[in-house]
Design a protein around this motif. Sequence first.
Motif, mmCIF file in Angstrom:
data_model
loop_
_atom_site.group_PDB
_atom_site.id
_atom_site.type_symbol
_atom_site.label_atom_id
_atom_site.label_comp_id
_atom_site.label_asym_id
_atom_site.label_seq_id
_atom_site.Cartn_x
_atom_site.Cartn_y
_atom_site.Cartn_z
ATOM 1 N N GLU A 221 0.659 -1.324 -0.007
ATOM 2 C CA GLU A 221 -0.029 -0.089 0.094
ATOM 3 C C GLU A 221 0.937 1.064 -0.005
ATOM 4 O O GLU A 221 2.043 1.237 0.414
ATOM 5 N N LYS A 222 0.430 2.208 -0.737
ATOM 6 C CA LYS A 222 1.194 3.494 -0.716
ATOM 7 C C LYS A 222 1.142 4.041 0.624
ATOM 8 O O LYS A 222 0.158 4.090 1.374
ATOM 9 N N GLY A 223 2.190 4.465 1.112
ATOM 10 C CA GLY A 223 2.567 5.151 2.395
ATOM 11 C C GLY A 223 2.940 3.987 3.484
ATOM 12 O O GLY A 223 3.329 4.344 4.752
ATOM 13 N N ASP A 224 2.963 2.818 3.112
ATOM 14 C CA ASP A 224 3.705 1.814 3.869
ATOM 15 C C ASP A 224 4.986 1.891 4.109
ATOM 16 O O ASP A 224 5.723 2.448 3.583
ATOM 17 N N SER A 225 5.456 1.758 5.614
ATOM 18 C CA SER A 225 6.656 1.829 5.714
ATOM 19 C C SER A 225 7.368 0.622 5.808
ATOM 20 O O SER A 225 6.665 -0.521 5.629
ATOM 21 N N VAL A 246 6.751 3.332 0.736
ATOM 22 C CA VAL A 246 6.126 3.024 -0.321
ATOM 23 C C VAL A 246 5.574 4.248 -0.951
ATOM 24 O O VAL A 246 4.550 4.955 -0.555
ATOM 25 N N ALA A 247 6.060 4.710 -2.315
ATOM 26 C CA ALA A 247 5.630 5.785 -3.029
ATOM 27 C C ALA A 247 4.587 5.503 -3.788
ATOM 28 O O ALA A 247 3.745 6.285 -4.116
ATOM 29 N N ASP A 248 4.935 4.513 -4.695
ATOM 30 C CA ASP A 248 3.944 4.052 -5.462
ATOM 31 C C ASP A 248 3.884 2.368 -5.888
ATOM 32 O O ASP A 248 4.914 2.016 -5.310
ATOM 33 N N VAL A 249 3.049 1.914 -6.555
ATOM 34 C CA VAL A 249 2.886 0.447 -6.589
ATOM 35 C C VAL A 249 2.553 0.212 -8.067
ATOM 36 O O VAL A 249 1.674 0.747 -8.759
#
Length: 294
Positions: A221-225, A246-249
């Motif tokens: 997920e975007k924003g996941d550490s 996470v910046a993007d997937v």
Amino acid sequence: MRNHRDDERARTILVLLVLASISVISIDAGSGSDSPVDPVRTATGSVVGPVQSGFSAATRPMRDLGDTFTSDETLRDENTALEKENAELRSRLRSAGADTARASELERVNRVAREAGFETVSANVVGYESAQSFGRTVTIDEGTASGITNDMTVLNSDGLVGRVVDASPNNATVLLIIDSDSVVGGRLGSSMELGFLTGDGDLSGDARLSMDALDETAKPEKGDSVVTWGSRKGVPYVAGVPIGEVADVDTDPRNQSSTARVEPYVDFSALDVVTVVVGSGASDDKTEAAGEER
């Protein structure tokens, strides 16, 4: 040609003048304030006084000139001392910001290490590998003399920096995780899914790490550490060190897999103070299977 008679006349005149002078002096001394010589003295003073004043005024610049030279030399010395002092103050002012930032960074990274229970050695980054080499390594000013050996974790107050790949007595080379040949085991903070991160070789703020999860069906997920996976003995990476977010997937529908692009927490183009984990106070139950492969 002078004859004997002329000489005798001159001596007579001289004697008369001397006697007259003695007489005038005696009369002047005996008369006090009513001396008959006063009018002559006053007349002489009125004539000679302006001449003396003019001579004094004319010679005053010459007398002052010597004082001026002395004063100028003193002023030059004082000016030189002030210029030197100002240069030192300007130099201190220019370096004050960097010194303050370095001290703050050192305190932050030491605090992170203490809280994690790591035994660490602080070091300064003293060199980057040249861009022509296409490698992303830095040199630090501590080495085996301080207990640093290969495959030790290097971090700063923001997160994971890399690992030691070569060490000499007083220096060590650190492979940055942003290097395209670096592979780091990571864990997603939200789902605890594991994966491997590789660098793109970019030192700028646009640098990204690509993370492929072991479970291809995992959905980052975007924003996941993302933190380090770690290993049993903390080699080459201790567990739980922040890596990035996470910046993007990117999703591949055909293979039903996803690749997360992770923005690292560390600013790799501005590394200064780092710390090397030379001993892990973390208990073995915080570590897991090897999380790094080359």
